[in-house]
Design a protein around this motif. Structure first.
Motif, PDB file in Angstrom:
ATOM      1  N   ILE A 104       6.167   6.722  -3.270  1.00  0.00           N
ATOM      2  CA  ILE A 104       5.975   5.628  -4.231  1.00  0.00           C
ATOM      3  C   ILE A 104       5.133   4.517  -3.603  1.00  0.00           C
ATOM      4  O   ILE A 104       4.215   3.975  -4.226  1.00  0.00           O
ATOM      5  CB  ILE A 104       7.348   5.080  -4.697  1.00  0.00           C
ATOM      6  N   ALA A 105       5.404   4.181  -2.347  1.00  0.00           N
ATOM      7  CA  ALA A 105       4.660   3.112  -1.667  1.00  0.00           C
ATOM      8  C   ALA A 105       3.199   3.480  -1.491  1.00  0.00           C
ATOM      9  O   ALA A 105       2.313   2.625  -1.601  1.00  0.00           O
ATOM     10  CB  ALA A 105       5.306   2.822  -0.314  1.00  0.00           C
ATOM     11  N   SER A 106       2.901   4.742  -1.233  1.00  0.00           N
ATOM     12  CA  SER A 106       1.507   5.151  -1.000  1.00  0.00           C
ATOM     13  C   SER A 106       0.665   5.079  -2.267  1.00  0.00           C
ATOM     14  O   SER A 106      -0.560   5.021  -2.205  1.00  0.00           O
ATOM     15  CB  SER A 106       1.478   6.578  -0.437  1.00  0.00           C
ATOM     16  N   ARG A 107       1.313   5.081  -3.432  1.00  0.00           N
ATOM     17  CA  ARG A 107       0.564   5.045  -4.699  1.00  0.00           C
ATOM     18  C   ARG A 107       0.301   3.622  -5.187  1.00  0.00           C
ATOM     19  O   ARG A 107      -0.449   3.425  -6.127  1.00  0.00           O
ATOM     20  CB  ARG A 107       1.343   5.817  -5.768  1.00  0.00           C
ATOM     21  N   ARG A 108       0.920   2.651  -4.585  1.00  0.00           N
ATOM     22  CA  ARG A 108       0.689   1.274  -4.986  1.00  0.00           C
ATOM     23  C   ARG A 108      -0.615   0.767  -4.363  1.00  0.00           C
ATOM     24  O   ARG A 108      -0.947   1.079  -3.231  1.00  0.00           O
ATOM     25  CB  ARG A 108       1.849   0.385  -4.522  1.00  0.00           C
ATOM     26  N   VAL A 109      -1.393  -0.077  -5.107  1.00  0.00           N
ATOM     27  CA  VAL A 109      -2.603  -0.704  -4.589  1.00  0.00           C
ATOM     28  C   VAL A 109      -2.225  -2.123  -4.201  1.00  0.00           C
ATOM     29  O   VAL A 109      -2.071  -3.002  -5.054  1.00  0.00           O
ATOM     30  CB  VAL A 109      -3.741  -0.729  -5.631  1.00  0.00           C
ATOM     31  N   ALA A 110      -2.126  -2.341  -2.958  1.00  0.00           N
ATOM     32  CA  ALA A 110      -1.700  -3.649  -2.490  1.00  0.00           C
ATOM     33  C   ALA A 110      -2.900  -4.565  -2.353  1.00  0.00           C
ATOM     34  O   ALA A 110      -3.938  -4.165  -1.827  1.00  0.00           O
ATOM     35  CB  ALA A 110      -0.989  -3.506  -1.153  1.00  0.00           C
ATOM     36  N   PRO A 111      -2.893  -5.803  -2.867  1.00  0.00           N
ATOM     37  CA  PRO A 111      -4.020  -6.737  -2.722  1.00  0.00           C
ATOM     38  C   PRO A 111      -4.226  -7.091  -1.250  1.00  0.00           C
ATOM     39  O   PRO A 111      -3.272  -7.182  -0.484  1.00  0.00           O
ATOM     40  CB  PRO A 111      -3.568  -7.959  -3.527  1.00  0.00           C
ATOM     41  N   VAL A 112      -5.556  -7.264  -0.903  1.00  0.00           N
ATOM     42  CA  VAL A 112      -5.890  -7.599   0.478  1.00  0.00           C
ATOM     43  C   VAL A 112      -5.705  -9.092   0.668  1.00  0.00           C
ATOM     44  O   VAL A 112      -6.368  -9.908   0.023  1.00  0.00           O
ATOM     45  CB  VAL A 112      -7.345  -7.186   0.806  1.00  0.00           C
TER      46      VAL A 112
END
Length: 283
Positions: free
Chosen positions: A228-236
């Motif tokens: 689940i964490a790998s599919r999230r796009v985290a803002p830089v």
């Protein structure tokens, strides 16, 4: 002439008298022999009594009561004494088993005491103590969410005469339902893993409450969280700690002067010989 009658019957009478004498002697000897054997057996029984071999004493006394007619009162007295000793030994052993938490064995020994025995109150006390400890163990196992099979084994040895048996049984039944519910959830988690439904697997893992079952599927729960964490796009987000500091710009306090009006230069023509002033060319 004829012989007298008494002479004719003399040999048969002598023979019959002889038979009675021999038979009587034999019968007397047999009675004496039996009496002697009975005394010897009674002595053996007393030895078993005095040495505290209560089990053999009770068994042998039962046989003697059936086999010999003499000494019945003495045999019964010895038997009762040995029975009493046997019951005392059973109670002592039951107490030891109780302290060793061997509840089933302790209860079985205490229950072997006859209902009409003078030791019955002591036996019932042991049964009650064992029952209370079994009930406490069941409660602790349920609180710790231990294996339900172990809990149900304890219920089996809980005497039917225990005052709170129905309450304990109901608690175990409720725990069995919780166990089955957790087991079904574990199966669903395994299915979600096979189908790679990570969100579903993570959500189901949170609802497992039995520690032993949590351990079984923890690796699936961890894997689901990583997926689940790998599919999230985290803002830089820049790390402002690594940016060099820039000196702040001073506040601009300069105020420009107000504009000053400067008229154009005045044209002065050469004098014309008269005294009139020259014209002024104004804007």
């Amino acid at each position: 002439g004829k012989q007298p009658v008494n002479k004719q019957w003399r040999p048969p009478l002598l023979a019959l008298a002889s038979l009675f004498l021999v038979g009587g002697g034999s019968w007397g000897w047999w009675q004496w022999q039996n009496h002697s054997e009975a005394q010897a057996l009674l002595a053996e029984l007393r030895t078993l009594q005095s040495t505290g071999d209560h089990d053999n004493c009770v068994q042998k006394s039962n046989l003697l009561l059936q086999q010999i007619r003499s000494f019945q009162a003495e045999i019964q007295e010895i038997q009762q004494s040995c029975l009493d000793g046997k019951e005392q030994n059973s109670l002592a052993n039951a107490l030891k088993l109780l302290e060793q938490q061997k509840f089933a064995e302790a209860i079985a020994l205490a229950q072997s005491i006859p209902s009409d025995s003078r030791h019955q109150p002591s036996a019932q006390k042991i049964i009650n103590q064992a029952s209370e400890r079994i009930a406490s163990q069941i409660d602790r196992h349920i609180q710790a969410k231990a294996n339900v099979a172990r809990v149900e084994e304890l219920v089996k040895i809980l005497p039917t005469t225990y005052k709170d048996r129905s309450k304990v049984t109901q608690s175990v039944q409720s725990y069995r339902q919780l166990w089955e519910k957790n087991k079904a959830t574990v199966n669903k988690i395994n299915q979600a893993f096979r189908e790679q439904k990570w969100e579903e697997a993570a959500e189901l893992y949170q609802s497992v409450t039995i520690p032993s079952m949590q351990k079984q599927v923890k690796w699936i729960g961890d894997r689901a969280q990583r997926e689940i964490a790998s599919r999230r796009v985290a803002p830089v987000v820049p790390n402002i700690q690594n940016i060099p500091s820039i000196p702040s710009r001073p506040v601009d306090t300069y105020v420009p002067p107000a504009p000053v009006y400067n008229p154009p230069p005045v044209y002065t023509p050469p004098s014309g010989g008269d005294d009139r002033p020259p014209p002024v060319y104004a804007d």
